[in-house]
Motif scaffolding. Structure first.
Motif, short mmCIF file in Angstrom:
data_model
loop_
_atom_site.label_atom_id
_atom_site.label_comp_id
_atom_site.label_asym_id
_atom_site.label_seq_id
_atom_site.Cartn_x
_atom_site.Cartn_y
_atom_site.Cartn_z
N ASP A 18 -4.84 9.38 -5.13
CA ASP A 18 -4.98 7.93 -4.89
C ASP A 18 -6.17 7.72 -3.95
N TRP A 32 -5.82 -9.04 -2.90
CA TRP A 32 -6.05 -7.59 -2.93
C TRP A 32 -7.55 -7.29 -2.88
N SER A 63 -7.78 1.41 1.17
CA SER A 63 -6.75 1.06 2.16
C SER A 63 -6.03 2.31 2.65
N ARG A 89 -7.63 4.90 -3.04
CA ARG A 89 -7.81 3.52 -2.56
C ARG A 89 -8.33 3.52 -1.12
N ILE A 143 0.84 -1.20 0.00
CA ILE A 143 0.00 0.00 0.00
C ILE A 143 0.87 1.25 0.00
N ALA A 171 -9.40 -5.19 -0.02
CA ALA A 171 -10.28 -4.05 -0.32
C ALA A 171 -11.65 -4.27 0.32
#
Lengths: 350, 160
Positions: free
Chosen positions: A300, B28, A304, A302, A31, B32
Motif C-alpha cells: 500500500d 480524499w 497518508s 498511499r 486510512i 492526499a
C-alpha cells in the motif's frame, strides 16, 4: 478500496429476502480501516449498516479487527452504548480475503455543530456534553470484566497496581516486533517512562483507548454509540482521560471529573494523568509505525500511510526527545502545549 | 546555471498550492494533496542536508561506538559488529559516498546504539555502564538535533 457495486451485492446476498441496497457512502478518512455506511430497503422497512474492513496491507494500528469485533460483541449487552454488532467474517471474499465486521448503523453524528460557539449558552452546552461523556466513560469503567466475558479475549493485568506495567509491557513487546527502524531514542524514552509507572490505579477497567470528540456518535448532545474500539484495553481508567480528545477542557475539568467520580463510585488518581499523557505519545510511535510496514513492502503506497507511519512517527520521536529525563508533570505540560495545534476540534473555533 | 533541486521542489509545491488545491473539492483528494504538500516540505529540508548530516552522524557514531568498545560493556557479538561499523565508516570517509550507503551504515550504527542502551540499563549503577549511557544519550541528543528540521515543524498539524 472496494467498489460499491461489490459491497451492494455482498449485502443483498447476505440479507436475502429481496433486500436492496439503496445507498453506500465511504467514511473519511479511513486510512487504517475502510468503513462504509450502507442503507437498504428490506420490504417496507429501511435498514442501515456499517461495513468495516482492514485497509489493503493491513491496519495502521497493530490490533486485529477481530479484537474490535469481540469488544463490541461483549459491550452490546451492557449499558455502554455501542452499535449492534451483526457479523464478523474473518476472510471475506468481497474484501479479497480481508476481515470484515458489520454493525447496525446508529442514528447520529460524530460532529456537534455549534459546540464551540461564543457565549454562555454554548459554554453551558459544552459542559453538558462533557458530563454526558463522563457518564458514559464511568459506565464503561465500572463493568465487571470477568462477568462480562472480557477476560476471555483481553490481556488483563493481575491487579490495579500492575495496570500501567501491564500496558507498558504489552506495547514494548509490540514495538520490538513491528518497528521499521531501531529508533534508540524511543528505547531510551521507554526506560525513562518505566521509572515513572503509576501503581495506584483505582481498579482494572475496560478502557476505550481514543475517546471523546470525533470518536463517538452523538444525537441531541448525548452519546448514542461509542465507536472505534480498536485500541480498547484492560487497565487504569485514568488512562482513558489522557485520550479523551479535549473532553476535559470542554467544560470545567473539576466539575466533569467530580461527576465522573460520582457515577463511577471511585476517585481518580489525577496525578496518573500526567504519566498517561506522556505514555500515549510513546504509544503513538508503534501504533503509527506499524502502518509504514505495508508501505515499505509495496502493498500500500498511499501517501497518508507514509506520512503517518514515517513523518508523524519521527515527529513524535522529536517530541519524546524534548521530554525525556524531565519530571513527568513538566513533560505532560509539553504534550499539552503541543496538542494545542489548530486541527484539534477544541481549538477549531479559536 | 541550472535550478537547484530545492528550487524545483519549491516551485512544484507552490504550483500545487496556488493552482491545484483551490480547485479540489473531494475530501480524499484534498487529504492526499495535504500529504503531498507535507512530503514536499520534508524533501525541501532533507534533500540538500541529508548527505552531509549522515556523514557527520556516522563519524559521531564511530566515535561513540569506539567508547563502547573501550568500556568493555559490548558483548563479543556487539564488539565485532562495532569493529565492522568503524571499518565501513572509515572506508566511506574516502571519496564521495552515495547517500544510500551512508543511510545503510547509519541504520547499522543506530541499531548498535539501541542494543548498547539495553546493555547499559541492565547494568545501571555500575560506573562504566553509567558513563557509556551518558555518552549514548549525548549522541542521541545530537542525532535528534541533526534530523530536527526534517520533521519539526514540518509534520506538525493535521495528520491526514
Amino acid at each position: 478500496m472496494i467498489d460499491e457495486a461489490s459491497i451492494g451485492a455482498y449485502f443483498e446476498a447476505r440479507l436475502g429476502s429481496g433486500a436492496r441496497v439503496t445507498r453506500i457512502k465511504r467514511t473519511f478518512p479511513g486510512i487504517s480501516r475502510e468503513t462504509y455506511l450502507v442503507w437498504t430497503q428490506e420490504g417496507a422497512a429501511e435498514g442501515g449498516y456499517i461495513f468495516r474492513t482492514d485497509s489493503v496491507g493491513g491496519p495502521i494500528c497493530p490490533v486485529p479487527l477481530e479484537f474490535e469485533w469481540k469488544v463490541m460483541q461483549h459491550l452490546y449487552p451492557t449499558a455502554v452504548p455501542v452499535a449492534e454488532p451483526l457479523w464478523f467474517d474473518a476472510a471475506a471474499e468481497v474484501a479479497n480475503g480481508r476481515p470484515v465486521m458489520v454493525r447496525r448503523l446508529v442514528d447520529g453524528s460524530n460532529d456537534l455543530p455549534g459546540l464551540y460557539d461564543e457565549g454562555a449558552e454554548a459554554a453551558a452546552r459544552r459542559q453538558r456534553v462533557a458530563l454526558d461523556h463522563a457518564e458514559k466513560l464511568a459506565t464503561l469503567h465500572t463493568l465487571d470484566l470477568e462477568a462480562g466475558g472480557f477476560t476471555r479475549f483481553m490481556d488483563v493485568p493481575a491487579s490495579p497496581e500492575e495496570a500501567a506495567r501491564h500496558d507498558f509491557d504489552l506495547w514494548i513487546g509490540r514495538w520490538q516486533t513491528i518497528r521499521t527502524d531501531p529508533m534508540p531514542l524511543v528505547t531510551e524514552a521507554a526506560y525513562w517512562l518505566e521509572e515513572h509507572l503509576p501503581r495506584n490505579a483505582p481498579r482494572v477497567s475496560v478502557c476505550k483507548g481514543n475517546n471523546g470528540m470525533g470518536e463517538e456518535i452523538w444525537k441531541d448532545d448525548r452519546i448514542v454509540a461509542m465507536s472505534d474500539w480498536e485500541l480498547a484495553f484492560a487497565g487504569d481508567p485514568t488512562q482513558d482521560w489522557a485520550l479523551s480528545q479535549g473532553m476535559l477542557t470542554l467544560g470545567d475539568p473539576e466539575v466533569t471529573i467530580a461527576h465522573y467520580e460520582d457515577v463511577a463510585g471511585f476517585r481518580l488518581p489525577m496525578e496518573n494523568l500526567d504519566f498517561y499523557r506522556v505514555w500515549e505519545v510513546w504509544k503513538a510511535v508503534p501504533t503509527l509505525n506499524n502502518g509504514l510496514r505495508a508501505f515499505l513492502s509495496g502493498e500500500d503506497r498511499r501517501v497518508s500511510r507514509l506520512n503517518l507511519g514515517f513523518g508523524r512517527v519521527k515527529l513524535f520521536e522529536q517530541l519524546l526527545g524534548m521530554m525525556i529525563g524531565k519530571p513527568i508533570d513538566e513533560a505532560a505540560a509539553i504534550v499539552t502545549q503541543w496538542r494545542k495545534s489548530p486541527y484539534r476540534p477544541e481549538n477549531a473555533a479559536s | 546555471m541550472k535550478p537547484t533541486v530545492q528550487q524545483m521542489i519549491d516551485a512544484s509545491q507552490q504550483a500545487l498550492r496556488d493552482y491545484v488545491a483551490p480547485t479540489v473539492t473531494d475530501q480524499w483528494a484534498a487529504s492526499a494533496l495535504r500529504s503531498v504538500d507535507v512530503i514536499l516540505s520534508h524533501l525541501l529540508a532533507r534533500v540538500a542536508g541529508e548527505g552531509p548530516m549522515l556523514f557527520e552522524d556516522n563519524a559521531d557514531l564511530a566515535e561513540t561506538l569506539a567508547a563502547a568498545s573501550a568500556s568493555g560493556l559490548a558483548a563479543d557479538g556487539i564488539a565485532s559488529r562495532i569493529d565492522d561499523f568503524r571499518t565501513r565508516q572509515s572506508d566511506l570517509s574516502i571519496g564521495y559516498p552515495a547517500v544510500d550507503q551512508l543511510l545503510d551504515l547509519n541504520l547499522v550504527g543506530r541499531t548498535l546504539v539501541d542494543e548498547l542502551l539495553v546493555a547499559c540499563h541492565a547494568r545501571k549503577g555500575a560506573a562504566q555502564a553509567d558513563d557509556l549511557h551518558a555518552r549514548l544519550r549525548a549522541y542521541l541528543d545530537r542525532h535528534l538535533e541533526r534530523e530536527r528540521a526534517y520533521f519539526f515543524p514540518v509534520y506538525v498539524g493535521r495528520p491526514v
